[in-house]
Scaffold this motif. Structure first.
Motif, mmCIF file in Angstrom:
data_model
loop_
_atom_site.group_PDB
_atom_site.id
_atom_site.type_symbol
_atom_site.label_atom_id
_atom_site.label_comp_id
_atom_site.label_asym_id
_atom_site.label_seq_id
_atom_site.Cartn_x
_atom_site.Cartn_y
_atom_site.Cartn_z
ATOM 1 N N ASP A 93 2.365 -20.390 -38.880
ATOM 2 C CA ASP A 93 1.833 -21.559 -39.587
ATOM 3 C C ASP A 93 1.015 -21.103 -40.796
ATOM 4 O O ASP A 93 -0.047 -20.485 -40.644
ATOM 5 C CB ASP A 93 0.965 -22.378 -38.633
ATOM 6 C CG ASP A 93 0.499 -23.694 -39.244
ATOM 7 O OD1 ASP A 93 0.749 -23.934 -40.444
ATOM 8 O OD2 ASP A 93 -0.147 -24.485 -38.512
ATOM 9 N N LYS A 94 1.476 -21.435 -42.001
ATOM 10 C CA LYS A 94 0.753 -21.040 -43.215
ATOM 11 C C LYS A 94 -0.614 -21.713 -43.329
ATOM 12 O O LYS A 94 -1.504 -21.222 -44.014
ATOM 13 C CB LYS A 94 1.585 -21.375 -44.456
ATOM 14 C CG LYS A 94 2.870 -20.579 -44.598
ATOM 15 C CD LYS A 94 3.609 -20.986 -45.862
ATOM 16 C CE LYS A 94 4.910 -20.212 -46.019
ATOM 17 N NZ LYS A 94 5.628 -20.608 -47.254
ATOM 18 N N ASN A 95 -0.759 -22.853 -42.642
ATOM 19 C CA ASN A 95 -1.990 -23.634 -42.785
ATOM 20 C C ASN A 95 -3.168 -23.053 -42.019
ATOM 21 O O ASN A 95 -4.328 -23.297 -42.378
ATOM 22 C CB ASN A 95 -1.753 -25.070 -42.318
ATOM 23 C CG ASN A 95 -0.752 -25.799 -43.194
ATOM 24 O OD1 ASN A 95 -0.842 -25.737 -44.419
ATOM 25 N ND2 ASN A 95 0.208 -26.472 -42.584
ATOM 26 N N LYS A 99 -3.368 -17.578 -32.611
ATOM 27 C CA LYS A 99 -4.252 -16.987 -31.614
ATOM 28 C C LYS A 99 -4.227 -15.462 -31.640
ATOM 29 O O LYS A 99 -5.178 -14.819 -31.189
ATOM 30 C CB LYS A 99 -3.883 -17.492 -30.220
ATOM 31 C CG LYS A 99 -4.167 -18.981 -30.015
ATOM 32 C CD LYS A 99 -3.813 -19.429 -28.606
ATOM 33 C CE LYS A 99 -4.111 -20.906 -28.404
ATOM 34 N NZ LYS A 99 -3.767 -21.359 -27.025
ATOM 35 N N GLN A 100 -3.136 -14.869 -32.138
ATOM 36 C CA GLN A 100 -3.022 -13.416 -32.149
ATOM 37 C C GLN A 100 -3.660 -12.777 -33.391
ATOM 38 O O GLN A 100 -3.667 -11.561 -33.533
ATOM 39 C CB GLN A 100 -1.543 -13.015 -32.092
ATOM 40 C CG GLN A 100 -0.811 -13.525 -30.865
ATOM 41 C CD GLN A 100 -1.457 -13.074 -29.574
ATOM 42 O OE1 GLN A 100 -1.756 -11.904 -29.396
ATOM 43 N NE2 GLN A 100 -1.670 -14.020 -28.667
ATOM 44 N N PHE A 101 -4.205 -13.611 -34.275
ATOM 45 C CA PHE A 101 -4.764 -13.125 -35.537
ATOM 46 C C PHE A 101 -5.885 -12.122 -35.309
ATOM 47 O O PHE A 101 -6.777 -12.338 -34.483
ATOM 48 C CB PHE A 101 -5.295 -14.321 -36.333
ATOM 49 C CG PHE A 101 -5.988 -13.962 -37.622
ATOM 50 C CD1 PHE A 101 -5.268 -13.514 -38.709
ATOM 51 C CD2 PHE A 101 -7.369 -14.095 -37.758
ATOM 52 C CE1 PHE A 101 -5.893 -13.209 -39.905
ATOM 53 C CE2 PHE A 101 -8.013 -13.797 -38.941
ATOM 54 C CZ PHE A 101 -7.256 -13.348 -40.024
ATOM 55 N N GLY A 277 -12.137 -26.097 -44.448
ATOM 56 C CA GLY A 277 -12.480 -24.752 -44.004
ATOM 57 C C GLY A 277 -11.388 -23.781 -44.391
ATOM 58 O O GLY A 277 -10.217 -24.155 -44.540
ATOM 59 N N THR A 278 -11.766 -22.521 -44.576
ATOM 60 C CA THR A 278 -10.781 -21.499 -44.893
ATOM 61 C C THR A 278 -11.313 -20.150 -44.441
ATOM 62 O O THR A 278 -12.537 -19.958 -44.338
ATOM 63 C CB THR A 278 -10.461 -21.467 -46.396
ATOM 64 O OG1 THR A 278 -9.339 -20.609 -46.639
ATOM 65 C CG2 THR A 278 -11.643 -20.967 -47.213
ATOM 66 N N THR A 279 -10.421 -19.234 -44.164
ATOM 67 C CA THR A 279 -10.830 -17.868 -43.860
ATOM 68 C C THR A 279 -9.702 -16.908 -44.224
ATOM 69 O O THR A 279 -8.532 -17.212 -43.993
ATOM 70 C CB THR A 279 -11.218 -17.701 -42.373
ATOM 71 O OG1 THR A 279 -11.805 -16.406 -42.178
ATOM 72 C CG2 THR A 279 -10.020 -17.810 -41.452
ATOM 73 N N MET A 280 -10.061 -15.821 -44.851
ATOM 74 C CA MET A 280 -9.094 -14.781 -45.200
ATOM 75 C C MET A 280 -7.880 -15.382 -45.904
ATOM 76 O O MET A 280 -8.025 -16.231 -46.772
ATOM 77 C CB MET A 280 -8.681 -13.992 -43.959
ATOM 78 C CG MET A 280 -9.801 -13.258 -43.288
ATOM 79 S SD MET A 280 -10.354 -11.824 -44.202
ATOM 80 C CE MET A 280 -8.951 -10.749 -44.053
ATOM 81 N N GLY A 281 -6.667 -14.930 -45.540
ATOM 82 C CA GLY A 281 -5.446 -15.426 -46.146
ATOM 83 C C GLY A 281 -4.246 -14.735 -45.540
ATOM 84 O O GLY A 281 -4.349 -13.622 -45.005
ATOM 85 N N ASN A 282 -3.087 -15.391 -45.599
ATOM 86 C CA ASN A 282 -1.874 -14.790 -45.045
ATOM 87 C C ASN A 282 -1.202 -13.890 -46.085
ATOM 88 O O ASN A 282 -1.701 -13.722 -47.206
ATOM 89 C CB ASN A 282 -0.917 -15.885 -44.548
ATOM 90 C CG ASN A 282 -0.580 -16.906 -45.620
ATOM 91 O OD1 ASN A 282 -0.396 -16.562 -46.793
ATOM 92 N ND2 ASN A 282 -0.503 -18.178 -45.245
ATOM 93 N N ASN A 283 -0.074 -13.311 -45.719
ATOM 94 C CA ASN A 283 0.600 -12.385 -46.633
ATOM 95 C C ASN A 283 1.033 -13.066 -47.932
ATOM 96 O O ASN A 283 0.989 -12.457 -49.006
ATOM 97 C CB ASN A 283 1.816 -11.753 -45.947
ATOM 98 C CG ASN A 283 1.427 -10.611 -45.016
ATOM 99 O OD1 ASN A 283 0.249 -10.391 -44.753
ATOM 100 N ND2 ASN A 283 2.408 -9.898 -44.515
#
Length: 333
Positions: A93-95, A99-101, A277-283
């Protein structure tokens, strides 16, 4: 190899010798030259971060030269100058992360080490206009700021932006990115000299949030804002709601000032505000950030570089909020 080792919460950092890592089939082994310090590392040292508490090699940001690759990785990587993306196993999910993050540096070994073995999907070649030192300052703070502004707040050229608490790496990247997007940017800080430094970088103005009625002063100076970037939360978060234009956006990625209190819900819904809210970022965020950096030829603001053996001094500088920009460790001289 030598590492900066944290035995446990509130313990002094140690330089220790541990076994060199060996790359797995899908991994790249990097000889780390520089590593970036983040507030996450400080919170772990102070025992204020979730997850593993003891026996840690911290560090989420790092740059270096590829030494070896695993059997499933193209050998063309060997010898390349690279840096790493710390956000791992984001999920489908890009949004939002799944849980494995996890984030590099806890629980797995981080970048405060002479070598790092990491999956190839999280390794990126450094843009030609950047050197190893500059590159190490970018990943975590850069992708956090980029996702906050562009993925979440959907920043548009010409908008008016407020960066709350300028001085640390992520806030400064948000400042640089918004200015590069031709936005009118204002800042707050608890130290006047940091406001002056932000103005020298292109901010239109700023106020000291330690002053009484700072939000009124800011509104008289700049009016209201389309996008507000916040990493503090706390009891004065409600003032951001008053500073936001109707239909505007507040995007938050931290809570250094504590819990949000004194919020009037009517002001949020009547002004049609977006509080995100936001945190970090995906690839994808990371790749888009790199493209933005290359198009704009932006360089990070580096506060100070400490030798690996003086890591404790680097942490003390961050704990005292003395920095303006990224604090780095030189791992390999």
């Amino acid at each position: 190899m030598k590492v900066v080792y944290l035995p446990g919460p509130k313990s002094p950092l140690e330089i220790r010798e541990i076994q060199d890592p060996q790359p797995g089939a899908d991994q790249i082994l990097i000889a780390i030259h520089y590593a970036g310090l983040n507030h996450r590392d400080l919170w772990m040292k102070l025992g204020q971060y979730g997850g593993k508490k003891e026996d840690l090699v911290l560090g989420s940001d790092g740059s270096g030269i590829v030494k070896e690759v695993g059997s499933a990785v193209d050998k063309k990587w060997i010898g390349k100058k690279v840096f790493v993306h710390a956000a791992q196993d984001w999920g489908p999910d890009k949004n939002a992360q799944g849980k494995q993050f996890t984030i590099l540096g806890n629980p797995r070994q981080g970048t405060f080490a002479e070598y790092l073995a990491i999956e190839a999907q999280y390794v990126y070649e450094i843009p030609a206009y950047l050197d190893l030192k500059n590159a190490a300052a970018i990943p975590l703070a850069g992708v956090t700021a980029f996702r906050a502004l562009f993925t979440r707040a959907r920043l548009k050229p010409g908008q008016k932006v407020l960066i709350r608490g300028v001085g640390a790496g992520t806030a400064l990247f948000a400042l640089q990115f918004a200015i590069a997007e031709n936005c009118a940017v204002y800042v707050t800080s608890g130290q006047d000299h940091k406001i002056d430094q932000a103005i020298a970088l292109g901010a239109k103005g700023g106020v000291n949030y330690k002053n009484e009625n700072w939000s009124t002063t800011l509104q008289e100076m700049a009016g209201q804002f389309d996008v507000i970037v916040d990493s503090a939360a706390g009891s004065e978060f409600g003032k951001l709601i008053e500073l936001c234009n109707p239909g505007g956006t507040i995007v938050n990625f931290g809570g250094t000032a504590g819990a949000i209190t004194n919020i009037t819900a009517q002001r949020i819904y009547w002004k049609q505000l977006n509080i995100l809210g936001t945190t970090m970022g995906n690839n994808e965020d990371f790749q888009n950030m790199l493209g933005f950096l290359e198009r704009k030829k932006l360089e990070p603001i580096i506060d100070k570089v400490f030798p690996m053996s003086h890591a404790e001094d680097a942490f003390k500088r961050m704990e005292k909020s003395e920095q303006f920009g990224k604090i780095l460790l030189e791992i390999k001289s």
